[in-house]
Scaffold this active site. Structure first.
Site, PDB file in Angstrom:
ATOM      1  N   SER A   1      42.279 102.601   1.827  1.00  0.00           N
ATOM      2  CA  SER A   1      43.016 102.889   0.606  1.00  0.00           C
ATOM      3  C   SER A   1      44.097 103.930   0.911  1.00  0.00           C
ATOM      4  CB  SER A   1      42.060 103.340  -0.498  1.00  0.00           C
ATOM      5  OG  SER A   1      42.699 103.291  -1.750  1.00  0.00           O
TER       6      SER A   1
ATOM      7  N   HIS B   1      38.891  95.554  -2.743  1.00  0.00           N
ATOM      8  CA  HIS B   1      39.365  96.850  -2.240  1.00  0.00           C
ATOM      9  C   HIS B   1      38.290  97.464  -1.345  1.00  0.00           C
ATOM     10  CE1 HIS B   1      42.309 100.001  -2.232  1.00  0.00           C
ATOM     11  NE2 HIS B   1      41.419 100.910  -2.593  1.00  0.00           N
TER      12      HIS B   1
ATOM     13  N   ASP C   1      41.948  91.965  -3.592  1.00  0.00           N
ATOM     14  CA  ASP C   1      42.097  93.380  -3.931  1.00  0.00           C
ATOM     15  C   ASP C   1      43.007  93.545  -5.146  1.00  0.00           C
ATOM     16  OD1 ASP C   1      42.503  96.125  -4.008  1.00  0.00           O
ATOM     17  OD2 ASP C   1      42.683  96.315  -1.836  1.00  0.00           O
TER      18      ASP C   1
END
Length: 887
Positions: free
Chosen positions: A504, A623, A591
């Site tokens: 991330s 994600h 995602d």
């Protein structure tokens, strides 16, 4: 209330068991098998039932962690499985009466979480082997939010649903027994959450204004709102719970220029007036959490997280019992996982940075402690090989002091070591002390591992957080780079063997590190990191609308010229030519936060620049990777990749299923291309249709293929004239029972009504003018259809067959989706002619304009004017394929 991510990880995923593999000499630490760090634990996530008679827990079934339950005095081997999840649940809990276990899950990582209920006392179904699970929020593209779980009436929950407006959640009362949903508030006021008092009455609502500020709204008995308190977009304020007599509410806040650290206050819910209760006694960090008793309604302790956690107890009996456990497990940390309704029995975990976690039962009356389970029992004998996580600090480029954690390889001199920098995600979060599977794995491979809490991390006060504003790729990145410099200057790290890896924002920091400081790193691994901040901000999930302005303030406002420059300068994609070090990119296709395009863009750029780039893409993840086989494949690839450039050891072998999956996930970079945006302008009406329907009965063979499994069924279509209307009825029979789809059209072939019945599910679609009403399980929704419309399912092909079909013909139309209960926009195109059973058919494709992966192909017999064959790809079901062919 906030929960520590790493503590959940300790109980669920990140505990370890070790298999020694090879030693070059008696002093070398054994190479620990990666499965010990990243495969499924044997047992995890234990919870006591409200009466303490049962324990529920997570255990693998068919490779995925599922929910099980057993009587407290039974062995775990006697447990009963309750679910058959193809993807791990996001969490579960018992209702207060112990009648149900509620859990949530999404599809393929899309983060559209539905709430499910299963009764542990129900008998197992003869076909599935488990009790029935009911989806209480059966909306495919809606995300359920839980606001309150009733303790007075265990059948009641207060939840939010964004099935009407993706950006905002309406408030609903959910009755668990029946699944009935009653809308209590249609959210037209930008409400982001609600707080209920101990009598379960809604007392506060929270509104996020368009300028990013957050407003506390007092809720009157008639449902009206009155603003009583607010903080600006860069301040924090949120409630915990009401005090004992419901007259005040405990709130965490850092409102005001004079307040840096988040503190605890008591607020008058009528006026918003506050009085201070407590802030960090050491004046170092923010208030982290507050824990209350559901029985006494009183505050039990406050929690602060500095280098480690610190608790300040208010309940002396609770403190005495907690400290008793601390004396029994010297040198370890204690976390209370679960307790009974009377709060007299606890399930707790003993853990540490180098200690195998173990779950115990504690009776507060008898003081009896009983060991329950060890998530990964083989780890205990190998604790001596684990590496300590040490808190450190160093100064950044502007002198700001940066807190971090350093994990060094065991039994190796801290000199000229390879380094793996592992920045946390968020970025508005922080790393904490405890067991860290990545740090332990890579320390075992020979790396020093640096985990920095760069500016912009939470927990260290408002000034430290705000110091990261507009500093993506700049001072935030300096905080990471200067950590490397510090370790190099100390002689701990070899500057030629520095690598970086993160997920991330940590993935972004990896890209930024390789881009903006290309001489620092020998290699990098980016996991779901954004490469282009413009496309990142333009594609954030709709339900993040409440915090959209905060992104502009903390990252850069793309609506201003100054903001555009900030975002462009900070986007690695636009400086990809600076990247020299080899890069591995890892992405989940579903995602919703960092879209697949973020990774596609940088892969294409580096490929075209002839740089060394590898791409791993999972079509069943979002994600981050949650399926163990995917995670194991990713880690296997990453550790081998980093070892190549840092000179560390790595585990060469892997199980057959992991090797197979890694091969499937590894993408040929030459095949990567950006999806073309489809511009679909829907005409006001359908073209003039040629000819009426023809009465008759037709039979189709249907096959549903998903995950290597095939389910066949027979479908009978009946077309008949009923007065002035036509009825098209499709009835399918399979081992799962009978399913019917009936559509009614008027004599002009305009759609009138559609009814879909499958088991207990009954959905009706009724169209009047340009309004579509959808009724599903007692819930009614209405939406406008501003253009041409073709009903999905029964009769759709009959309408298409009467269009002016010719090669190259194209048009667009709307439909109403029976799963998400929302409208879809489709693009229809005649691809040409193709023979089906010796007869030339028109081959038509219809593509979802918002999700081009969803494509239906229909072969139309021009004589019979109906489908000879249909093939539909369903992305929401992991690209399952449904095929129907006329007999």
């Amino acid at each position: 209330m906030k929960k520590k991510i790493f503590l959940l990880a300790i109980s669920c995923l990140l505990s370890v068991q070790v298999a020694a593999q090879k030693k070059s000499n008696s002093n070398e630490i054994p190479l620990i098998d990666r499965s010990i760090f990243f495969d499924n634990p044997e047992i995890s996530g234990g919870q006591l039932s409200p009466d303490g008679k049962f324990i529920s827990f997570m255990k693998a079934y068919n490779g995925t962690m599922n929910i099980w339950v057993k009587k407290f005095d039974e062995p775990f081997t006697k447990a009963k499985r309750l679910t058959n999840l193809e993807r791990p649940s996001a969490g579960y809990f018992w209702t207060q009466d112990g009648k149900y276990i509620l859990y949530s899950k999404d599809k393929g990582g899309n983060e559209n979480y539905n709430i499910f209920a299963v009764s542990p006392s129900d008998p197992a179904d003869s076909k599935t082997g488990i009790p029935e699970s009911r989806n209480l929020t059966p909306f495919e593209k809606a995300r359920a939010a839980i606001y309150m779980v009733s303790k007075k009436d265990p059948n009641i929950m207060m939840i939010g649903l964004n099935n009407r407006d993706e950006k905002w959640h309406d408030l609903y009362k959910l009755e668990v027994n029946s699944g009935k949903l009653t809308k209590l508030n249609e959210n037209t006021d930008r409400i982001s959450s609600w707080t209920f008092d101990w009598d379960e009455k809604p007392r506060l609502a929270f509104r996020n204004a368009e300028d990013g500020s957050k407003e506390f709204l007092s809720v009157s008995d008639d449902g009206k709102f009155n603003k009583i308190y607010s903080v600006n977009a860069l301040e924090t304020a949120y409630p915990f719970a009401f005090n004992k007599d419901n007259s005040k509410v405990y709130v965490a806040t850092n409102k005001g220029a004079e307040t840096d650290l988040i503190k605890l206050v008591l607020m008058d819910p009528k006026t918003g007036a506050t009085s201070d209760v407590e802030q960090d006694p050491l004046k170092k960090v923010d208030l982290d959490d507050v824990v209350f008793s559901d029985l006494t309604r009183e505050l039990q302790y406050t929690l602060y997280t500095g280098e480690k956690e610190r608790r300040y107890f208010k309940d002396k009996k609770y403190e005495a019992d907690y400290n008793l456990l601390k004396t029994k497990f010297s040198g370890a940390e204690i976390w209370i996982n679960s307790q009974t309704k009377d709060e007299r029995k606890w399930l707790f975990t003993v853990y540490g940075d180098t200690k195998a976690p173990i779950a115990y039962f504690f009776d507060r009356d008898s003081k009896k402690i009983i060991e329950q389970y060890t998530p990964r029992p083989k780890l205990n004998q190998y604790e001596q090989y684990l590496s300590e996580m040490t808190p450190i600090t160093y100064k950044s480029s502007d002198g700001l002091e940066i807190p971090a954690y350093l994990t060094l390889p065991k039994n190796v001199a801290a000199k000229n070591l390879p380094l793996l920098v592992f920045p946390h995600g968020g970025p508005w979060s922080r790393s904490v002390w405890g067991f860290n599977s990545y740090a332990q794995l890579f320390a075992n491979r020979g790396f020093a591992v640096l985990d920095p809490n760069f500016r912009g991390s939470t927990g260290y006060g408002k000034k430290f957080l705000d110091a990261g504003n507009l500093q993506w790729g700049k001072l935030m990145q300096d905080d990471i780079t200067w950590g490397v410099k510090y370790l190099v200057d100390q002689g701990i790290v070899d500057p030629k063997k520095v690598t970086i890896m993160g997920g991330s924002y940590g993935g972004y920091a990896t890209l930024a590190g390789l881009t903006f400081t290309p001489d620092v790193y020998a290699a990098g691994v980016d996991i779901v990191g954004p490469s282009n901040l413009f496309t990142l901000l333009s594609s954030i999930p709709p339900y993040w609308e409440a915090i959209r302005k905060t992104f502009d303030l903390r990252m850069g406002d793309g609506n201003t010229e100054a903001g555009k420059k900030i975002l462009r300068d900070a986007s690695p994609l636009f400086s990809a030519d600076k990247i020299k070090a080899p890069l591995m990119i890892i992405q989940g296709a579903n995602d919703p936060r960092v879209n697949k395009a973020e990774s596609d863009q940088i892969v294409i750029a580096l490929r075209d620049l002839k740089r060394d780039v590898q791409y791993i893409l999972a079509n069943d993840e979002g994600h981050g990777f949650r399926k163990p086989v995917n995670n194991m494949a990713m880690i296997a690839a990453a550790e081998k990749f980093l070892a190549k450039y840092a000179g560390t050891r790595y585990q060469e072998d892997m199980p057959e299923d992991v090797a197979k999956r890694l091969k499937e996930l590894t993408i040929d970079i030459n095949s990567v291309k950006l999806a073309e945006k489809i511009d679909a302008k829907v005409p006001s009406t359908l073209p003039e249709l040629a000819g009426a329907f023809t009465e008759g009965v037709y039979n189709y063979v249907v096959n549903f293929a998903m995950g290597g499994q095939n389910m066949k069924m027979d479908m009978t279509r009946t077309i008949k004239k009923d007065g002035n209307n036509w009825t098209v009825s499709d009835v399918a029979k399979s081992v799962m029972g009978e399913m019917s789809d009936v559509a009614i059209f008027n004599d002009k072939l305009d759609f009138v009504k559609r009814t879909v019945v499958q088991g207990p599910a009954n959905i009706t679609f009724t169209k009047a003018g340009n309004e579509m009403k959808i009724n599903a399980m007692g819930k009614e929704l209405a939406s406008k259809i501003d253009g041409a419309y073709i009903s999905e399912g029964a009769g759709a092909d009959l309408i298409m067959a009467r269009m002016p079909l010719k090669e190259g013909y194209t048009t667009s139309f709307y439909s109403a989706d029976g799963t998400s209960l929302k409208t879809k926009k489709w693009i229809l195109k005649v691809e040409g002619k193709e023979k089906i059973n010796g007869v030339e058919n028109w081959k038509i494709t219809e593509t979802n304009a918002d999700d081009p992966k969803e494509i239906n192909t229909i072969w139309i017999d021009p004589t019979k004017k109906m489908a000879s064959k249909v093939m539909a790809v369903i992305p929401s079901m992991n690209n399952a394929v449904m095929t129907a062919e006329l007999k």
